[in-house]
Motif scaffolding. Structure first.
Motif, mmCIF file in Angstrom:
data_model
loop_
_atom_site.group_PDB
_atom_site.id
_atom_site.type_symbol
_atom_site.label_atom_id
_atom_site.label_comp_id
_atom_site.label_asym_id
_atom_site.label_seq_id
_atom_site.Cartn_x
_atom_site.Cartn_y
_atom_site.Cartn_z
ATOM 1 N N UNK A 190 0.834 -1.203 0.000
ATOM 2 C CA UNK A 190 0.000 0.000 0.000
ATOM 3 C C UNK A 190 0.873 1.259 0.000
ATOM 4 N N UNK A 191 1.964 1.220 0.803
ATOM 5 C CA UNK A 191 2.868 2.371 0.859
ATOM 6 C C UNK A 191 3.503 2.622 -0.504
ATOM 7 N N UNK A 192 3.875 1.535 -1.197
ATOM 8 C CA UNK A 192 4.455 1.684 -2.538
ATOM 9 C C UNK A 192 3.441 2.331 -3.475
ATOM 10 N N UNK A 193 2.187 1.868 -3.386
ATOM 11 C CA UNK A 193 1.137 2.429 -4.259
ATOM 12 C C UNK A 193 0.903 3.905 -3.934
ATOM 13 N N UNK A 224 3.705 6.037 -5.382
ATOM 14 C CA UNK A 224 4.149 5.631 -6.710
ATOM 15 C C UNK A 224 4.627 6.829 -7.541
ATOM 16 N N UNK A 225 3.978 8.020 -7.377
ATOM 17 C CA UNK A 225 4.404 9.199 -8.164
ATOM 18 C C UNK A 225 5.758 9.701 -7.686
ATOM 19 N N UNK A 226 5.946 9.770 -6.317
ATOM 20 C CA UNK A 226 7.240 10.220 -5.788
ATOM 21 C C UNK A 226 8.366 9.276 -6.216
ATOM 22 N N UNK A 227 8.073 7.989 -6.192
ATOM 23 C CA UNK A 227 9.088 7.002 -6.564
ATOM 24 C C UNK A 227 9.482 7.175 -8.037
ATOM 25 N N UNK A 228 8.460 7.425 -8.887
ATOM 26 C CA UNK A 228 8.736 7.644 -10.308
ATOM 27 C C UNK A 228 9.620 8.862 -10.521
ATOM 28 N N UNK A 229 9.326 9.945 -9.774
ATOM 29 C CA UNK A 229 10.128 11.171 -9.904
ATOM 30 C C UNK A 229 11.564 10.924 -9.417
#
Length: 303
Positions: free
Chosen positions: A200-203, A206-211
């Motif tokens: 859930x935390x990854x989901x 997900x936008x911050x991780x992509x950036x």
């Protein structure tokens, strides 16, 4: 380096607070797991205390013929005290034995009347023998079968509590197995809950991780906040279980001491083994959470 470290910690706390109720559920499952483990630890301590209490009451009473002289009885006592298996031998004279018998049966009119009709003391001296180890009693009984002693000895009463000890071990063994099964069940649930929480935390991020990936963040920089978050769950769960265990011990120890007819030292046991019990549980739970998180990261985070 320090900036990256603080960013990882900040990101981990953000994960924790953004999924607050999921974090609470995860910590609750970890607390339940640790609670069952500490029940196992407490039961193990109480079993050892109960067995020690029963073993301390085991003794052999050797009853001598009324005709056996005091010197003969004391010679047997001296011989027994010379054995390394003997902890103590208490001598009870014939007069002390009849006085004790009268005190125990003073409410029985028939026995008291029978004693009054006797012209002499029907009881002989008694030796009460305590061994250093309960396993030594068969050897002591065999020693008393020496022909040199048997002519003086009328009877031997081995107050054997082995049956009680075996029963305590049996009941405790079953309870410990149940606690281990329950701990394993909660541990499995904890692994699944931690994996779901991290997913859930990854989901959520997900936008911050992509950036982060677009600006060149390394795989470990993306992974570490989730690993730190999983260790935070273990830390909070261990802190809560320490409070629960100590409050439970403070509340129950007076009742347990009353049951065992003396102080049992349960609080001192947890104090003396604090690092081994609680730090060990924190490390063990952290390893489980890190492994669960790593599995979730490998499955849901393609970094």
């Amino acid at each position: 380096m320090m900036i990256s470290f603080f960013r990882i910690i900040k990101f981990a706390f953000q994960n924790f607070w953004r999924n607050f109720w999921l974090s609470i559920i995860t910590i609750s499952i970890l607390v339940l797991t640790l609670f069952t483990i500490n029940i196992f630890v407490t039961m193990n301590f109480l079993t050892q205390t109960a067995v020690s209490a029963v073993q301390s009451k085991i003794d052999v009473s050797v009853y001598f013929n009324p005709e056996a002289s005091e010197d003969a009885v004391k010679n047997v006592r001296s011989y027994l005290l010379g054995l390394s298996q003997i902890k103590d031998v208490t001598y009870i004279s014939a007069d002390e034995a009849i006085a004790k018998f009268r005190a125990e049966h003073e409410d029985n009119a028939e026995i008291m009347a029978s004693l009054e009709e006797l012209e002499q003391n029907p009881l002989g001296a008694t030796l009460v023998i305590k061994a250093n180890n309960p396993d030594d009693y068969p050897f002591i009984l065999e020693t008393l079968n020496n022909p040199e002693f048997t002519s003086y000895i009328q009877d031997k009463n081995f107050d054997d509590h082995k049956t009680i000890i075996d029963r305590i071990d049996s009941i405790t063994g079953k309870l410990q197995k149940s606690a281990l099964v329950l701990s394993g069940l909660f541990m499995l649930i904890a692994i699944l809950i931690v994996m779901n929480t991290i997913r859930v935390a990854i989901y959520t991020h997900r936008e911050e991780i992509g950036i982060m990936k677009l600006v060149g963040a390394s795989n470990w920089f993306v992974r570490l906040p989730f690993l730190v978050e999983s260790v935070m769950y273990s830390l909070f769960a261990t802190g809560i279980i320490v409070g629960i265990v100590y409050l439970s011990v403070l509340f129950t120890e007076p009742y347990l001491s009353s049951f065992f007819e003396g102080p049992i030292g349960l609080l001192n046991y947890f104090n003396a083994n604090f690092v081994l019990i609680f730090v060990g549980q924190f490390i063990g739970m952290s390893i489980i959470c890190i492994l669960s998180t790593s599995m979730a990261l490998g499955k849901y985070l393609k970094v």
